[in-house]
Design a protein around this motif. Structure first.
Motif, short mmCIF file in Angstrom:
data_model
loop_
_atom_site.label_atom_id
_atom_site.label_comp_id
_atom_site.label_asym_id
_atom_site.label_seq_id
_atom_site.Cartn_x
_atom_site.Cartn_y
_atom_site.Cartn_z
N GLY B 260 59.73 -77.15 -3.81
CA GLY B 260 59.22 -78.55 -3.86
C GLY B 260 57.76 -78.82 -3.55
O GLY B 260 57.39 -80.04 -4.09
N LYS B 261 56.95 -78.05 -3.46
CA LYS B 261 55.62 -78.20 -3.29
C LYS B 261 54.91 -78.03 -4.31
O LYS B 261 55.15 -76.85 -5.02
CB LYS B 261 55.01 -77.39 -2.00
N TYR B 262 53.98 -78.86 -4.74
CA TYR B 262 53.16 -78.82 -5.93
C TYR B 262 51.79 -77.98 -5.59
O TYR B 262 51.28 -78.39 -4.65
CB TYR B 262 52.74 -79.96 -6.55
N TYR B 263 51.71 -77.06 -6.56
CA TYR B 263 50.25 -76.19 -6.38
C TYR B 263 49.59 -76.34 -7.54
O TYR B 263 50.07 -75.70 -8.72
CB TYR B 263 50.34 -74.84 -5.75
N ILE B 264 48.51 -76.94 -7.88
CA ILE B 264 47.62 -76.86 -9.10
C ILE B 264 47.10 -75.54 -9.23
O ILE B 264 46.27 -75.08 -8.28
CB ILE B 264 46.42 -78.04 -9.47
N THR B 265 47.38 -74.49 -10.24
CA THR B 265 46.89 -73.19 -10.04
C THR B 265 45.64 -73.29 -10.81
O THR B 265 44.85 -72.30 -11.08
CB THR B 265 47.84 -72.33 -10.67
N ARG B 266 45.29 -74.21 -11.70
CA ARG B 266 43.77 -74.42 -12.51
C ARG B 266 43.33 -75.71 -12.48
O ARG B 266 43.71 -76.49 -13.32
CB ARG B 266 43.98 -73.82 -13.81
N LYS B 267 42.56 -76.08 -11.57
CA LYS B 267 42.28 -77.46 -11.39
C LYS B 267 41.16 -77.77 -12.35
O LYS B 267 40.23 -76.90 -12.55
CB LYS B 267 41.53 -77.87 -10.12
N VAL B 268 41.19 -78.95 -13.06
CA VAL B 268 40.18 -79.12 -14.20
C VAL B 268 39.34 -80.38 -13.58
O VAL B 268 39.88 -81.35 -13.60
CB VAL B 268 41.04 -79.61 -15.44
N THR B 269 38.19 -80.07 -13.17
CA THR B 269 37.24 -81.20 -12.67
C THR B 269 36.42 -81.60 -13.74
O THR B 269 36.20 -83.12 -13.54
CB THR B 269 36.49 -80.29 -11.50
N LYS B 270 36.17 -81.08 -14.64
CA LYS B 270 35.14 -81.74 -15.73
C LYS B 270 36.13 -81.54 -16.84
O LYS B 270 36.33 -80.73 -17.74
CB LYS B 270 33.86 -80.93 -15.65
N PRO B 271 36.98 -82.44 -17.18
CA PRO B 271 37.91 -82.38 -18.40
C PRO B 271 37.16 -82.67 -19.51
O PRO B 271 36.28 -83.60 -19.62
CB PRO B 271 38.92 -83.54 -18.23
#
Lengths: 391, 313
Positions: B260-271
């Protein structure tokens, strides 16, 4: 030998399934099949039956899960009725084509609309051509016995086809009858453990259910058809074997007072017992009437059937399903076709009766027999006639 | 973190399994992202697997009798019931192990594959049922955003504005008029232990997620984004580029939902702007600037929502 005790037929069927030592059951509740799977759930919950019970979300998934299970090598059972059977329809064709020997009890019930929970054969007749071995039970004892037979035949390596045991909804499923459940040792003697020829196992990988390109589809179907026809001998032999162990004798076609019969009634399922009473009464009145009952519906016992009706002048076929606009009910059409090549064949008159739970009484059977006598001299105007319509 | 995952270190480029459970010589189109995803997923799972396929591209291309691309036991029954069939396989293994008819200590992973049509549309009921019942199996949706092997018809995973043969742009239409169904969220809503999104562009990430899905006890769902040159009107050699762009534009974010916990595995900071992704594909060529702006807004909002989901935990 087991004891004869009064039991509801559905409960007895569940007990028989337990004695068959099933590994997996997947079922969805639908009236009037529910008592069977409810009792099986109890048996699993109490630890009396060591099996996985999958409480699926639909009949479509019930049969799908069953196929996955039996393909993995587990003895598998399900049960359904009516709309539930219709919902399974798509998957029902896949089981015999992949030679997956699942066993199913169908508590026969009418199809919508109008919605009806009561008995007729409309549900199963829509499943006539799915390629499953199909038997019809006449009473509770037979329903139970046909379950042992179903597993034995289905899992025979020469057969490997799924089997449906048909029992009339309510009129059989909910009746309390004296039923003899055999001893476990007898069942074990009759039903060897399931040893599938092929199964999903990483130690020996196989692909099941590939694409059938036009170059091989016909051949695949021919192979299926031949194997299905060959199953006939195994089915009959399994009944012979049954008689040796359990003492009760079953044949694909059964006759009652057919010696010198001029008119014969033909029926499948539990109404045969009512029909017998009618035959007795008519015989007492000096009329030469007999009864033919088909126990094995698929593969159709052509030769046995032709032999059974030899010498009969008119055959009154009683269908429990309507096939709108056709040349008869499903059984009527089948039987006419079976007789077409037979020299001196009887005239077939076809009745549709007992739809959606309508009672078919002894008097109704007498009326149908009388009509059959009437049509001995005169050709009926219509290819079939509905009985018991209030007008 | 789930105890089953604690010991899994992850695959690395130098440490990939040698086995190829999915054999070469299949009949997929050139540049098919889906078959690449399938191959990687199976490579991650290894040989001790029973695979169930729904009807769809991957079933058709891998099994024209008498050929098969499957070096692991494989079964196909119908379009909509891969999850139900897998339920049966899993239950059978359980029963047979308990009764001593299958080696008790031998681990066999049950995996079901289906396309987006077989998962999001016709197969959703069977999938939901199987997830709810808690069978120990992995369900992998290979999402190419339409019914591809029947000739590119829209599914509920077809993105907003996309042209398909049943969502054609016309004087009263701009293509697909609804937003893509959020399947991972639907799967996660069942409260299952593991949900993840992946794409073959990030292949180690994909393999690790599939392996984790197999390691957890209970149902796991992996949604794999798979470009389809035939259906999308793209060049075969662009498939991986598109799969990468989908992540970099935030159109297809990579994340896991563990218990149930969300983990973003590849954060896109500059889309990157979505236009960069859309313009490479014929299925979007009719879109106006206004449509593209709408899509950008939606993508931004969805990503914000995802960030919050991950943040609040």
């Amino acid at each position: 030998m087991g004891k004869r005790i009064a039991k509801e037929v559905s409960i007895a069927i569940a007990e028989a399934v337990k004695q068959c030592r099933v590994d997996v059951i997947a079922a969805y509740p639908i009236t009037p099949q529910t008592h069977i799977v409810e009792h099986l759930s109890e048996l699993v919950a109490n630890g009396e039956l060591d099996a996985e019970y999958i409480t699926v979300e639909s009949e479509h998934s019930a049969i799908s899960a069953c196929l996955g299970s039996v393909a993995t090598g587990a003895r598998t059972f399900t049960s359904t009725s009516s709309q539930g059977l219709a919902l399974m329809h798509e998957i029902l064709f896949i089981a015999p084509a992949l030679r997956l020997p699942v066993v199913m009890v169908v508590a026969n019930r009418a199809l919508s609309a109008p919605i009806s929970i009561w008995n007729d054969h409309g549900d199963i007749m829509a499943e006539r051509d799915i390629g499953w071995i199909q038997t019809f039970a006449e009473n509770g004892q037979e329903a139970v016995d046909l379950v042992y037979h179903a597993f034995r035949v289905a899992e025979d390596r020469r057969v490997m086809f799924p089997v449906i045991v048909n029992i009339d909804g309510f009129t059989l499923s909910h009746m309390i009858e004296p039923i003899e459940l055999p001893d476990q040792e007898q069942v074990d003697q009759y039903l060897p453990p399931f040893k599938p020829r092929y199964r999903l196992d990483p130690r020996k990988p196989i692909s099941m259910g590939p694409v059938g390109i036009p170059e091989i589809y016909t051949e695949a179907k021919k192979a299926q058809d031949e194997a299905f026809k060959n199953a006939y001998r195994v089915i009959v032999k399994a009944w012979d074997e049954f008689e040796k162990i359990f003492g009760r004798r079953y044949r694909p076609v059964e006759t009652y007072r057919m010696e010198d019969a001029e008119v014969a009634l033909l029926i499948m399922g539990s109404l045969a017992e009512t029909a017998m009473t009618a035959v007795d009464r008519l015989r007492e009145a000096g009329k030469k009437v007999g009864l033919v009952r088909i126990r094995l519906w698929r593969p159709f016992p052509l030769r046995d059937f032709v032999r059974a009706v030899k010498g009969v002048r008119v055959l009154g076929v009683i269908d429990r399903a309507l096939s709108p606009g056709a040349t008869g009910g499903p059984v009527g059409v089948e039987v006419r076709s079976a007789l077409y090549q037979v020299p001196g064949r009887p005239r077939v008159v076809n009745f549709v009766a007992g739809l959606g739970g309508r009672d078919v009484t002894v008097e109704d059977f007498e009326e149908m027999a009388d009509k059959a006598f009437f049509y001995m001299k005169k050709k009926p105007k219509e290819p079939y006639e509905m009985i018991g319509v209030k007008e | 973190m789930l105890k089953e995952l604690a010991r899994f270190k992850g695959f690395s480029a130098k440490n990939l399994p040698k086995e190829e459970p999915f054999a070469p010589g299949h009949r997929a189109c050139q540049g098919c992202g889906e078959v690449l995803a399938l191959r990687l997923a199976l490579k991650a799972l290894g040989m001790n697997v029973i695979a169930v396929s729904a009807t769809g591209c991957m079933e058709i291309i891998s099994s024209p009798f008498p050929y098969t691309s499957w070096r692991v036991p494989w079964i196909h029954i119908a379009f909509e019931n891969a999850a139900a069939v897998a339920s049966g396989v899993e239950a059978a293994l359980k029963a047979l192990k308990r009764k001593g008819r299958f080696p008790k200590n031998r681990r066999v992973d049950v995996v079901a594959f289906a396309g987006d049509g077989g998962t999001a549309d016709i197969g959703l009921q069977a999938l939901s049922g199987a997830l709810e019942r808690g069978h120990d199996f992995v369900y992998i949706c290979l999402d190419n955003e339409a019914y591809m092997n029947t000739g590119v018809q829209r599914s509920s995973c077809t993105p907003y504005g996309a042209m398909t043969t049943t969502s054609p742009p016309g004087s009263r239409s701009f293509g697909q008029m609804t937003w893509k169904k959020n399947l991972p969220a639907i799967a996660a809503a069942h409260g299952i232990p593991y949900v993840a999104t992946a794409t073959p562009a990030f292949f180690l990430d994909l393999m690790n997620k599939v392996k984790k899905a197999a390691l957890v006890e209970g149902p796991a769902y992996v949604h794999i984004y798979a470009p389809c040159p035939t259906g999308w009107g793209t060049k075969g050699e662009d498939s991986i580029r598109l799969a990468k762009l989908a992540v970099e534009t935030r159109i297809f974010p990579l994340y896991e939902v563990i218990e149930g916990k969300y983990y973003i595995t590849r954060k896109v900071t500059k889309p990157k702007p979505v236009e960069e992704y859309l313009k490479l594909q014929r299925r979007f060529r009719h879109l106006t600037e206004d449509h593209i702006r709408q899509i950008q807004e939606r993508v931004d909002a969805e990503y914000e929502r995802l960030l919050k989901l991950a943040e609040c935990l």
